[in-house]
Design a protein around this motif. Structure first.
Motif, PDB file in Angstrom:
ATOM      1  N   GLN A   1       0.824  -1.204   0.000  1.00 22.20           N
ATOM      2  CA  GLN A   1       0.000   0.000   0.000  1.00 22.20           C
ATOM      3  C   GLN A   1       0.860   1.258   0.000  1.00 22.20           C
ATOM      4  O   GLN A   1       2.013   1.243   0.430  1.00 22.20           O
ATOM      5  CB  GLN A   1      -0.935  -0.008   1.202  1.00 22.20           C
ATOM      6  CG  GLN A   1      -1.928  -1.161   1.171  1.00 22.20           C
ATOM      7  CD  GLN A   1      -3.063  -0.975   2.153  1.00 22.20           C
ATOM      8  OE1 GLN A   1      -3.651   0.089   2.269  1.00 22.20           O
ATOM      9  NE2 GLN A   1      -3.378  -2.035   2.873  1.00 22.20           N
TER      10      GLN A   1
ATOM     11  N   ASP B   1      -3.391   4.727  -1.389  1.00 22.40           N
ATOM     12  CA  ASP B   1      -4.378   3.900  -0.689  1.00 22.40           C
ATOM     13  C   ASP B   1      -4.781   4.494   0.647  1.00 22.40           C
ATOM     14  O   ASP B   1      -5.902   4.284   1.115  1.00 22.40           O
ATOM     15  CB  ASP B   1      -3.800   2.502  -0.421  1.00 22.40           C
ATOM     16  CG  ASP B   1      -3.353   1.804  -1.690  1.00 22.40           C
ATOM     17  OD1 ASP B   1      -4.234   1.452  -2.500  1.00 22.40           O
ATOM     18  OD2 ASP B   1      -2.133   1.644  -1.885  1.00 22.40           O
TER      19      ASP B   1
ATOM     20  N   MET C   1      -9.493   6.438  -4.889  1.00 23.78           N
ATOM     21  CA  MET C   1      -9.853   5.343  -3.983  1.00 23.78           C
ATOM     22  C   MET C   1     -11.219   4.768  -4.353  1.00 23.78           C
ATOM     23  O   MET C   1     -11.407   3.547  -4.372  1.00 23.78           O
ATOM     24  CB  MET C   1      -9.874   5.854  -2.534  1.00 23.78           C
ATOM     25  CG  MET C   1      -8.537   6.320  -1.998  1.00 23.78           C
ATOM     26  SD  MET C   1      -8.730   6.950  -0.293  1.00 23.78           S
ATOM     27  CE  MET C   1      -7.064   7.534   0.054  1.00 23.78           C
TER      28      MET C   1
ATOM     29  N   ARG D   1     -11.065   2.567  -7.362  1.00 25.54           N
ATOM     30  CA  ARG D   1     -10.454   1.266  -7.106  1.00 25.54           C
ATOM     31  C   ARG D   1     -11.229   0.446  -6.075  1.00 25.54           C
ATOM     32  O   ARG D   1     -10.925  -0.724  -5.848  1.00 25.54           O
ATOM     33  CB  ARG D   1      -8.998   1.452  -6.638  1.00 25.54           C
ATOM     34  CG  ARG D   1      -8.096   2.076  -7.687  1.00 25.54           C
ATOM     35  CD  ARG D   1      -6.643   2.130  -7.217  1.00 25.54           C
ATOM     36  NE  ARG D   1      -6.482   2.880  -5.988  1.00 25.54           N
ATOM     37  CZ  ARG D   1      -6.393   4.205  -5.902  1.00 25.54           C
ATOM     38  NH1 ARG D   1      -6.481   4.942  -7.009  1.00 25.54           N
ATOM     39  NH2 ARG D   1      -6.226   4.814  -4.752  1.00 25.54           N
TER      40      ARG D   1
ATOM     41  N   TYR E   1     -11.307   0.927  -2.766  1.00 25.51           N
ATOM     42  CA  TYR E   1     -10.603   0.727  -1.490  1.00 25.51           C
ATOM     43  C   TYR E   1      -9.862   2.002  -1.107  1.00 25.51           C
ATOM     44  O   TYR E   1      -9.242   2.643  -1.959  1.00 25.51           O
ATOM     45  CB  TYR E   1      -9.588  -0.411  -1.579  1.00 25.51           C
ATOM     46  CG  TYR E   1      -8.864  -0.657  -0.262  1.00 25.51           C
ATOM     47  CD1 TYR E   1      -9.424  -1.482   0.700  1.00 25.51           C
ATOM     48  CD2 TYR E   1      -7.669  -0.012   0.022  1.00 25.51           C
ATOM     49  CE1 TYR E   1      -8.806  -1.679   1.925  1.00 25.51           C
ATOM     50  CE2 TYR E   1      -7.028  -0.204   1.244  1.00 25.51           C
ATOM     51  CZ  TYR E   1      -7.611  -1.040   2.189  1.00 25.51           C
ATOM     52  OH  TYR E   1      -6.996  -1.217   3.407  1.00 25.51           O
TER      53      TYR E   1
ATOM     54  N   ARG F   1      -8.362   4.419   2.694  1.00 29.04           N
ATOM     55  CA  ARG F   1      -8.401   4.799   4.096  1.00 29.04           C
ATOM     56  C   ARG F   1      -8.057   6.282   4.214  1.00 29.04           C
ATOM     57  O   ARG F   1      -7.036   6.737   3.692  1.00 29.04           O
ATOM     58  CB  ARG F   1      -7.380   3.991   4.924  1.00 29.04           C
ATOM     59  CG  ARG F   1      -7.633   2.483   4.937  1.00 29.04           C
ATOM     60  CD  ARG F   1      -8.811   2.162   5.836  1.00 29.04           C
ATOM     61  NE  ARG F   1      -9.035   0.729   5.974  1.00 29.04           N
ATOM     62  CZ  ARG F   1      -9.885   0.034   5.236  1.00 29.04           C
ATOM     63  NH1 ARG F   1     -10.575   0.622   4.272  1.00 29.04           N
ATOM     64  NH2 ARG F   1     -10.055  -1.261   5.450  1.00 29.04           N
TER      65      ARG F   1
ATOM     66  N   GLY G   1     -16.103   1.299  -0.403  1.00 32.02           N
ATOM     67  CA  GLY G   1     -14.936   0.633   0.169  1.00 32.02           C
ATOM     68  C   GLY G   1     -13.961   1.566   0.861  1.00 32.02           C
ATOM     69  O   GLY G   1     -12.828   1.183   1.144  1.00 32.02           O
ATOM     70  N   ILE G   2     -14.411   2.787   1.170  1.00 35.84           N
ATOM     71  CA  ILE G   2     -13.543   3.775   1.816  1.00 35.84           C
ATOM     72  C   ILE G   2     -13.969   3.929   3.275  1.00 35.84           C
ATOM     73  O   ILE G   2     -15.170   4.003   3.567  1.00 35.84           O
ATOM     74  CB  ILE G   2     -13.663   5.162   1.136  1.00 35.84           C
ATOM     75  CG1 ILE G   2     -13.722   5.046  -0.384  1.00 35.84           C
ATOM     76  CG2 ILE G   2     -12.543   6.087   1.592  1.00 35.84           C
ATOM     77  CD1 ILE G   2     -12.555   4.379  -1.018  1.00 35.84           C
ATOM     78  N   THR G   3     -13.006   4.001   4.181  1.00 34.55           N
ATOM     79  CA  THR G   3     -13.307   4.375   5.563  1.00 34.55           C
ATOM     80  C   THR G   3     -12.659   5.721   5.843  1.00 34.55           C
ATOM     81  O   THR G   3     -11.576   6.031   5.337  1.00 34.55           O
ATOM     82  CB  THR G   3     -12.820   3.335   6.579  1.00 34.55           C
ATOM     83  OG1 THR G   3     -11.390   3.281   6.570  1.00 34.55           O
ATOM     84  CG2 THR G   3     -13.390   1.958   6.284  1.00 34.55           C
TER      85      THR G   3
ATOM     86  N   LYS H   1      -6.686  -3.209   7.240  1.00 38.89           N
ATOM     87  CA  LYS H   1      -7.862  -3.930   6.744  1.00 38.89           C
ATOM     88  C   LYS H   1      -8.706  -4.436   7.906  1.00 38.89           C
ATOM     89  O   LYS H   1      -9.920  -4.636   7.759  1.00 38.89           O
ATOM     90  CB  LYS H   1      -7.410  -5.085   5.855  1.00 38.89           C
ATOM     91  CG  LYS H   1      -6.790  -4.604   4.545  1.00 38.89           C
ATOM     92  CD  LYS H   1      -6.362  -5.744   3.656  1.00 38.89           C
ATOM     93  CE  LYS H   1      -5.765  -5.214   2.357  1.00 38.89           C
ATOM     94  NZ  LYS H   1      -5.285  -6.296   1.470  1.00 38.89           N
TER      95      LYS H   1
ATOM     96  N   SER I   1     -11.902  -2.415   8.799  1.00 39.59           N
ATOM     97  CA  SER I   1     -12.772  -2.189   7.642  1.00 39.59           C
ATOM     98  C   SER I   1     -14.224  -1.870   8.011  1.00 39.59           C
ATOM     99  O   SER I   1     -14.977  -1.359   7.184  1.00 39.59           O
ATOM    100  CB  SER I   1     -12.744  -3.408   6.709  1.00 39.59           C
ATOM    101  OG  SER I   1     -13.276  -4.544   7.369  1.00 39.59           O
TER     102      SER I   1
END
Length: 250
Positions: free
Chosen positions: A11, A89, A137, A140, A142, A144, A186-188, A231, A234
């Motif tokens: 990452q 990422d 992000m 893709r 994903y 953070r 898929g993003i936090t 991860k 998540s």
């Protein structure tokens, strides 16, 4: 084969304001967990010095100087990083103290110019970085985002930091809404809220006010960021984690 818990191998992490203090601790921790670390700072020489220090420890690190309050500079920096190193990422928005320092002043003795520098850095700096990185992000599926804020947004203090605290409160509001917009992609998006840290002469105060009688360190902040970046986190988004040694518990 078992996977290392909180491992970030493969990452790419961008850390703003990482040329000194807490930012160095964040960059070091992410690098130790396997991430390629992009060190942003307003001062190019400071970013380069941090990169040299991290590389001596075997961390894959790169300098990316830019003024985080300038959207065009941020967009150009992210485009260059993406082209030369890879897609980002993990974004850690850590830059929080203006280049001319905190400038402690009671609100009624301050001016709009005094307020603006905090809003520019702690709100627009965060928003600039997110606007430049989060679309990739989402594409893709994903990502953070971790914002570094301050416990000053939760408790009034007679320290002459009203504008700073207001800008940090604004950052908290922003991350919660961004989390709501991006969670299904898929993003936090989370924040660490820092208490009394050891980047100034703070040990005496920390011993009086913290259940754990010491000031926080760059390693403490790096560990908190590592959790949010992992991860394993998540299912955690839109949250603010107090990192304060117990000085505030409500």
């Amino acid at each position: 084969m078992s996977q290392t818990i909180f491992g970030l191998t493969g990452q790419i992490a961008l850390v703003t304001g990482a040329g000194r203090g807490m930012g160095v601790g964040i960059a070091r921790m992410l690098g130790r967990l396997g991430a390629k670390v992009v060190v942003n700072d307003f001062y190019a020489e400071r970013a380069e010095e941090t990169v040299a220090e991290l590389r001596k420890e075997g961390i894959d690190a790169f300098a990316a100087p830019a003024d985080i309050t300038d959207y065009q500079q941020v967009a150009a920096m992210v485009a260059k990083v993406t082209e030369e190193i890879g897609a980002i990422d993990i974004l850690v928005s850590n830059a929080g103290v203006p280049t001319d320092g905190m400038g402690y002043k009671k609100f009624l003795e301050s001016t709009p110019d005094d307020w603006q520098k905090f809003v520019d850095l702690n709100m627009f700096g965060l928003m600039n970085a997110c606007h430049a990185t989060v679309p990739g992000m989402v594409e893709r599926g994903y990502g953070r985002v971790i914002a570094i804020t301050s416990e000053s947004w939760r408790a009034g203090l007679p320290m002459g930091i009203a504008a700073y605290a207001a800008s940090k409160a604004g950052a908290v509001g922003f991350i919660r809404h961004l989390a709501a917009e991006t969670g299904r992609s898929g993003i936090t998006v989370n924040a660490l809220s820092l208490g009394t840290m050891n980047n100034w002469d703070s040990d005496a105060l920390a011993k009086k006010t913290c259940f754990v009688p010491r000031a926080g360190s760059p390693d403490d902040v790096g560990a908190g960021v590592a959790y949010f970046a992992s991860k394993e986190a998540s299912w955690v988004t839109g949250q603010v984690l107090p990192l304060n040694g117990g000085s505030l518990t409500a």
